[in-house]
Design an enzyme around this catalytic site. Structure first.
Site, mmCIF file in Angstrom:
data_model
loop_
_atom_site.group_PDB
_atom_site.id
_atom_site.type_symbol
_atom_site.label_atom_id
_atom_site.label_comp_id
_atom_site.label_asym_id
_atom_site.label_seq_id
_atom_site.Cartn_x
_atom_site.Cartn_y
_atom_site.Cartn_z
ATOM 1 N N GLU A 92 -9.187 3.651 15.973
ATOM 2 C CA GLU A 92 -8.836 4.810 15.332
ATOM 3 C C GLU A 92 -10.432 6.022 14.910
ATOM 4 O O GLU A 92 -9.972 7.258 15.721
ATOM 5 C CB GLU A 92 -8.721 4.119 13.888
ATOM 6 C CG GLU A 92 -7.786 4.047 13.133
ATOM 7 C CD GLU A 92 -6.869 4.001 12.134
ATOM 8 O OE1 GLU A 92 -6.447 5.120 11.491
ATOM 9 O OE2 GLU A 92 -7.128 2.939 10.973
ATOM 10 N N ILE A 94 -12.342 6.262 17.720
ATOM 11 C CA ILE A 94 -12.538 7.585 19.207
ATOM 12 C C ILE A 94 -11.396 7.791 18.917
ATOM 13 O O ILE A 94 -11.114 8.256 20.460
ATOM 14 C CB ILE A 94 -13.212 5.664 20.031
ATOM 15 C CG1 ILE A 94 -11.493 4.830 19.811
ATOM 16 C CG2 ILE A 94 -14.236 5.208 19.527
ATOM 17 C CD1 ILE A 94 -11.480 3.807 21.502
ATOM 18 N N LEU A 104 -21.227 -1.189 21.094
ATOM 19 C CA LEU A 104 -21.447 -2.802 21.338
ATOM 20 C C LEU A 104 -20.421 -3.035 22.546
ATOM 21 O O LEU A 104 -19.569 -2.879 22.789
ATOM 22 C CB LEU A 104 -21.587 -3.542 19.800
ATOM 23 C CG LEU A 104 -21.258 -4.723 20.220
ATOM 24 C CD1 LEU A 104 -22.271 -5.438 19.189
ATOM 25 C CD2 LEU A 104 -20.718 -5.893 21.184
ATOM 26 N N GLN A 106 -19.330 -6.212 24.023
ATOM 27 C CA GLN A 106 -18.261 -7.631 24.070
ATOM 28 C C GLN A 106 -18.198 -8.182 25.295
ATOM 29 O O GLN A 106 -18.296 -8.969 25.040
ATOM 30 C CB GLN A 106 -17.194 -8.181 23.212
ATOM 31 C CG GLN A 106 -16.581 -7.401 21.997
ATOM 32 C CD GLN A 106 -15.344 -7.359 21.232
ATOM 33 O OE1 GLN A 106 -14.003 -8.034 22.986
ATOM 34 N NE2 GLN A 106 -15.220 -7.693 20.254
ATOM 35 N N TYR A 189 -20.996 19.836 14.318
ATOM 36 C CA TYR A 189 -20.628 20.110 13.378
ATOM 37 C C TYR A 189 -18.773 20.590 12.726
ATOM 38 O O TYR A 189 -18.054 20.383 12.233
ATOM 39 C CB TYR A 189 -21.731 21.253 12.771
ATOM 40 C CG TYR A 189 -22.738 21.573 11.885
ATOM 41 C CD1 TYR A 189 -23.171 19.945 11.900
ATOM 42 C CD2 TYR A 189 -23.775 22.224 11.662
ATOM 43 C CE1 TYR A 189 -24.988 19.805 11.497
ATOM 44 C CE2 TYR A 189 -24.953 21.930 11.063
ATOM 45 C CZ TYR A 189 -25.196 20.633 11.441
ATOM 46 O OH TYR A 189 -26.830 21.127 11.030
ATOM 47 N N ARG A 199 -10.052 12.234 8.091
ATOM 48 C CA ARG A 199 -9.660 10.660 7.260
ATOM 49 C C ARG A 199 -10.646 10.502 5.734
ATOM 50 O O ARG A 199 -10.689 9.495 5.213
ATOM 51 C CB ARG A 199 -11.098 10.221 8.500
ATOM 52 C CG ARG A 199 -10.641 10.681 9.821
ATOM 53 C CD ARG A 199 -9.537 9.872 10.018
ATOM 54 N NE ARG A 199 -8.735 9.743 11.573
ATOM 55 C CZ ARG A 199 -8.215 8.727 12.282
ATOM 56 N NH1 ARG A 199 -7.409 7.912 11.522
ATOM 57 N NH2 ARG A 199 -7.855 8.527 13.944
#
Length: 250
Positions: A92, A94, A104, A106, A189, A199
């Site tokens: 969500e 990105i 990270l 995987q 900003y 969000r």
């Protein structure tokens, strides 16, 4: 048993500002807030602060936001390092395409001992949490077994790094959405204000809402002139939301 990873948000970078020595102007702020004011005044060359209501940095930035001159907010930025966040939540996150991300991988990082993020609604219920952790353990066990077999199957691949990467990218398919990930997020900003408005709402998924609230708290510390119009309130169910009458870009 799968370990639960707590959310952690660390502010790791923010804008610094050095005013040009040949510009006849000064301000009572520094960093990103000063840059926002400088950019706004540069549009009109209003270095002498002719309007008393916008003579302070806080007054000027408030006016900028109030009239919708949001482009000057794009010059200053903040970076966070976020851990204890689930893969489902970053899917969500990105979607906010004005941010920059480094997450990270995987494919390069093994997930044998990965932690998980317990979803709201499960984390405080022992029975549900037991079901959740058992499912996470099963997924990780399947991942480990697949990884072992895939590495054996790819044994003829002479490049060890490529062999491990190919095995991990196939085995990761069974890891749950709740698997913890770690991500660096940088945004200006304006982008952060939009993220908070979208969000930190009661209509957002609770995990990303918690993230937005924590980011807001640190943004207020970093640049109160730009973010303190948001108010954090506690709802009847004990969760938090943040709203601002000036958050018009949604």
């Amino acid at each position: 048993m799968a370990e639960i990873a707590p959310l952690r948000v660390q502010l790791i970078a923010k804008t610094e500002f050095s005013a040009p020595p040949d510009v006849p102007w000064s301000t009572d702020a520094d960093g990103g807030a000063a840059l926002v004011e400088f950019a706004g005044r540069a549009c009109y060359q209003s270095w002498d602060k002719p309007n008393p209501r916008t003579a302070t940095n806080a007054g000027y930035v408030r006016h900028i936001i109030d009239v919708g001159h949001f482009s000057v907010l794009e010059h200053a930025s903040v970076s966070f390092y976020i851990t204890g966040i689930s893969r489902s939540c970053t899917h969500e996150l990105i979607r906010h395409r004005h941010f920059s991300y480094s997450q990270l991988s995987q494919r390069y990082v093994p997930e044998h001992d990965s932690q998980v993020v317990a979803p709201p609604g499960i984390e405080d219920d022992p029975e549900l949490l037991e079901i959740f952790t058992e499912a996470a353990d099963a997924g990780r066990a399947a991942y480990t077994e697949l990884l072992t077999r895939l590495e054996a199957r790819l044994a003829d691949q002479p490049n060890a790094t490529l062999r491990r990467k190919q095995a991990r990218q196939a085995a990761r398919a069974v890891l749950p959405n709740a698997t913890e990930t770690r991500i660096v997020v940088t945004g200006n900003y304006r982008a952060w204000r939009h993220f908070i408005a979208m969000r930190a709402s009661e209509h957002a998924d609770l995990e990303i809402r918690r993230l937005a609230i924590e980011c807001l708290r640190q943004l207020v510390d970093a640049a109160p002139q730009v973010f303190s119009d948001f108010e954090i309130v506690v709802l009847a169910d004990g969760t938090e939301v943040a709203t601002s009458p000036l958050a018009t870009e949604v």
